[in-house]
Write a protein that holds these residues in place. Structure first.
Motif, PDB file in Angstrom:
ATOM      1  N   UNK A 148       0.825  -1.203   0.000  1.00 16.55           N
ATOM      2  CA  UNK A 148       0.000   0.000   0.000  1.00 16.55           C
ATOM      3  C   UNK A 148       0.860   1.255   0.000  1.00 16.55           C
ATOM      4  N   UNK A 149       2.020   1.217   0.629  1.00 14.78           N
ATOM      5  CA  UNK A 149       2.912   2.370   0.613  1.00 14.78           C
ATOM      6  C   UNK A 149       3.510   2.603  -0.773  1.00 14.78           C
ATOM      7  N   UNK A 150       3.836   1.522  -1.476  1.00 18.63           N
ATOM      8  CA  UNK A 150       4.323   1.679  -2.845  1.00 18.63           C
ATOM      9  C   UNK A 150       3.245   2.247  -3.762  1.00 18.63           C
ATOM     10  N   UNK A 151       1.995   1.885  -3.506  1.00 10.72           N
ATOM     11  CA  UNK A 151       0.917   2.301  -4.376  1.00 10.72           C
ATOM     12  C   UNK A 151       0.607   3.792  -4.262  1.00 10.72           C
ATOM     13  N   UNK A 152       0.692   4.353  -3.068  1.00  4.86           N
ATOM     14  CA  UNK A 152       0.306   5.752  -2.876  1.00  4.86           C
ATOM     15  C   UNK A 152       1.510   6.681  -2.837  1.00  4.86           C
ATOM     16  N   UNK A 153       2.734   6.159  -2.964  1.00 11.05           N
ATOM     17  CA  UNK A 153       3.926   7.011  -2.904  1.00 11.05           C
ATOM     18  C   UNK A 153       4.041   7.839  -4.183  1.00 11.05           C
ATOM     19  N   UNK A 154       4.779   8.942  -4.081  1.00 14.60           N
ATOM     20  CA  UNK A 154       5.040   9.760  -5.271  1.00 14.60           C
ATOM     21  C   UNK A 154       5.917   9.013  -6.271  1.00 14.60           C
ATOM     22  N   UNK A 155       6.757   8.139  -5.785  1.00  9.57           N
ATOM     23  CA  UNK A 155       7.641   7.352  -6.634  1.00  9.57           C
ATOM     24  C   UNK A 155       8.596   6.560  -5.776  1.00  9.57           C
ATOM     25  N   UNK A 156       9.398   5.734  -6.413  1.00  8.87           N
ATOM     26  CA  UNK A 156      10.378   4.906  -5.715  1.00  8.87           C
ATOM     27  C   UNK A 156      11.767   5.177  -6.286  1.00  8.87           C
ATOM     28  N   UNK A 157      12.734   5.185  -5.391  1.00  8.12           N
ATOM     29  CA  UNK A 157      14.133   5.375  -5.770  1.00  8.12           C
ATOM     30  C   UNK A 157      14.867   4.095  -5.427  1.00  8.12           C
ATOM     31  N   UNK A 158      15.360   3.390  -6.454  1.00  8.67           N
ATOM     32  CA  UNK A 158      15.982   2.078  -6.296  1.00  8.67           C
ATOM     33  C   UNK A 158      17.477   2.212  -6.519  1.00  8.67           C
ATOM     34  N   UNK A 159      18.251   1.702  -5.568  1.00  9.60           N
ATOM     35  CA  UNK A 159      19.709   1.786  -5.621  1.00  9.60           C
ATOM     36  C   UNK A 159      20.266   0.375  -5.491  1.00  9.60           C
ATOM     37  N   UNK A 160      21.075  -0.052  -6.471  1.00  4.03           N
ATOM     38  CA  UNK A 160      21.802  -1.312  -6.366  1.00  4.03           C
ATOM     39  C   UNK A 160      23.097  -1.092  -5.606  1.00  4.03           C
ATOM     40  N   UNK A 161      23.180  -1.650  -4.409  1.00  3.13           N
ATOM     41  CA  UNK A 161      24.300  -1.368  -3.501  1.00  3.13           C
ATOM     42  C   UNK A 161      24.836  -2.673  -2.938  1.00  3.13           C
ATOM     43  N   UNK A 162      26.156  -2.709  -2.703  1.00  3.58           N
ATOM     44  CA  UNK A 162      26.757  -3.852  -2.029  1.00  3.58           C
ATOM     45  C   UNK A 162      27.357  -3.408  -0.700  1.00  3.58           C
ATOM     46  N   UNK A 163      27.919  -4.368   0.020  1.00  6.00           N
ATOM     47  CA  UNK A 163      28.457  -4.051   1.346  1.00  6.00           C
ATOM     48  C   UNK A 163      29.723  -3.212   1.289  1.00  6.00           C
ATOM     49  N   UNK A 164      30.351  -3.089   0.124  1.00  8.94           N
ATOM     50  CA  UNK A 164      31.566  -2.280  -0.024  1.00  8.94           C
ATOM     51  C   UNK A 164      31.259  -0.825  -0.383  1.00  8.94           C
ATOM     52  N   UNK A 165      29.982  -0.436  -0.249  1.00 11.38           N
ATOM     53  CA  UNK A 165      29.533   0.926  -0.541  1.00 11.38           C
ATOM     54  C   UNK A 165      29.751   1.294  -2.011  1.00 11.38           C
ATOM     55  N   UNK A 166      29.536   0.328  -2.891  1.00  6.23           N
ATOM     56  CA  UNK A 166      29.656   0.550  -4.325  1.00  6.23           C
ATOM     57  C   UNK A 166      28.263   0.558  -4.948  1.00  6.23           C
ATOM     58  N   UNK A 167      27.979   1.597  -5.702  1.00  2.00           N
ATOM     59  CA  UNK A 167      26.676   1.719  -6.368  1.00  2.00           C
ATOM     60  C   UNK A 167      26.737   0.945  -7.678  1.00  2.00           C
ATOM     61  N   UNK A 168      25.850  -0.051  -7.839  1.00  2.00           N
ATOM     62  CA  UNK A 168      25.826  -0.880  -9.036  1.00  2.00           C
ATOM     63  C   UNK A 168      24.878  -0.322 -10.100  1.00  2.00           C
ATOM     64  N   UNK A 169      23.748   0.173  -9.685  1.00  2.00           N
ATOM     65  CA  UNK A 169      22.815   0.798 -10.623  1.00  2.00           C
ATOM     66  C   UNK A 169      21.847   1.662  -9.830  1.00  2.00           C
ATOM     67  N   UNK A 170      21.200   2.587 -10.526  1.00  4.48           N
ATOM     68  CA  UNK A 170      20.200   3.478  -9.934  1.00  4.48           C
ATOM     69  C   UNK A 170      19.004   3.525 -10.870  1.00  4.48           C
TER      70      UNK A 170
END
Length: 426
Positions: A210-232
């Motif tokens: 329900x929170x995903x449905x009424x939110x303005x949008x979602x921000x998805x971050x592909x992250x690992x434990x080494x603090x490396x961003x894989x995708x956004x």
């Protein structure tokens, strides 16, 4: 698509603006994560709250691509079960399905988390092709993050058969002959999903359906434990500021490290069970020796809080304590007792540490006792003959002038199924 009323939307938005949520979590808290591995290598089930995802890894020997003759291949296949949600969209060409499929491919395959060169058997001739099948069993929000956790856990748990190469001849050994070989994982990327409200003013971690449905949008971050961003990836109508993006990245780092620790702990626990020859798999999670297979632990109450008032047992300020058999469930209701004997029995059960609720003994359905056989045989002997029934029917009724036919008499059969007529259509 499920429709949300204006009242429900305004209510959830108002409590999120006060840094509260319907399930009692803070905005930056995630749901309970539980990982269970199957008996076969590379199979696991991930529970993220009420969201359930099943993942299985398989491997086969194929020919490599001409552009990369010394590298294997990794394929990610995502599916949604028809029972996952009432309004699930099963069309593979839908926007939601394509978005989930592509996000998983970018998170797992495009992030180069697996050493593809280690999958080469003979350069340009034979390589290993790894396939990850992901299936969403229940959708209660944040399916993308739960699916990425299931895929990474299955890849880390998977072991392929060992091979021997002599010239161009390749011999694949069975799991009984040689120890299987694990995959080389460089890192564990996790797709962290965050729902944004108020154009990024409020960031909700691990959103529900329900929170995903009424939110303005979602921000998805592909992250690992080494603090490396894989995708956004970003979906919805969002126009974010730089400080909001930095805050999302910071929250994703902490979430990725927590999830990675949970995955490694589950892998260590499974390795310990297999080393000690302990039973593993879904079948061994259930107790199959009783009529009711599932086992529910009883809660430890303070026995001093139970007192008698007007011949009734009453619970005063009871406290639920976590037990080792599983996570705490909802409190067990206290049933009033009319006698002191019932209270003594309840106190005796509560004192036993291994007591469980609704757990029966071995099933004996379908087993007939000797007493039932004797009673059925006695009933067979007491059945009167047909002429005797004719005589009684004729003498008991003065208004009737004729005799009853034999096919109209209800005679008890040889079995114990009950009385019935020989000719029910007469």
């Amino acid at each position: 698509m499920k429709v949300t009323s204006i009242t429900e939307r305004e209510f959830i938005t108002s409590i999120i603006s006060k840094s509260k949520r319907l399930d009692g979590r803070n905005l930056a808290d995630g749901r309970t994560l539980e990982i269970k591995f199957l008996k076969e290598w590379g199979g696991c089930i991930v529970y993220l709250g009420n969201t359930v995802v099943l993942s299985q890894v398989s491997a086969e020997i194929t020919e490599p691509k001409a552009s990369s003759p010394t590298e294997g291949a990794l394929h990610v296949n995502f599916e949604v079960s028809p029972m996952s949600a009432p309004d699930v969209n099963l069309s593979r060409s839908s926007i939601e399905f394509v978005e989930l499929q592509r996000s998983l491919e970018r998170c797992i395959r495009d992030s180069k988390c697996i050493d593809l060169e280690s999958l080469c058997i003979v350069a340009g001739i034979k390589v290993w092709t790894i396939r990850v099948d992901i299936r969403a069993m229940n959708d209660d929000g944040n399916v993308l993050e739960c699916s990425s956790i299931a895929a990474i856990s299955a890849l880390a748990h998977f072991k392929r058969p060992d091979v021997t190469v002599v010239g161009t001849e390749v011999t694949v050994h069975s799991l009984d002959d040689r120890e299987p070989v694990s995959l080389n994982l460089h890192h564990m990327p996790i797709a962290i999903n965050m729902a944004l409200f108020g154009q990024g003013t409020y960031i909700v971690m691990d959103p529900t359906e329900v929170e995903e449905r009424i939110a303005d949008g979602c921000y998805i971050v592909g992250m690992n434990a080494h603090q490396e961003v894989c995708f956004i990836h970003r979906n919805g109508s969002l126009l974010l500021r730089e400080d909001t993006i930095e805050k999302c990245i910071k929250l994703a780092v902490g979430r990725a490290q927590t999830v990675t620790q949970t995955i490694r702990a589950a892998l260590d626990d499974d390795a310990y069970k297999r080393a000690t020859k302990a039973p593993v798999g879904i079948v061994n999670m259930l107790q199959t020796g009783t009529i009711l297979g599932a086992r529910q632990p009883i809660y430890n109450f303070d026995l001093n809080s139970i007192k008698v008032q007007d011949n009734e047992v009453e619970m005063v300020d009871s406290e639920v304590i976590t037990v080792e058999d599983g996570p705490p469930k909802r409190p067990v209701p206290v049933i009033a007792a009319s006698t002191s004997a019932v209270k003594e029995n309840a106190l005796r059960i509560l004192k036993e540490s291994q007591a469980t609720l609704f757990e029966g003994g071995a099933s004996k359905w379908g087993v007939e006792s000797e007493e039932e056989d004797e009673s059925s045989s006695n009933e067979k002997e007491e059945v009167p003959s047909v002429p005797a029934l004719k005589q009684e029917a004729a003498s008991s009724s003065e208004e009737e002038t004729g005799f009853l036919e034999s096919d109209q008499i209800d005679v008890k059969p040889s079995s114990t199924r009950g009385w019935y007529s020989k000719n029910p259509f007469s």
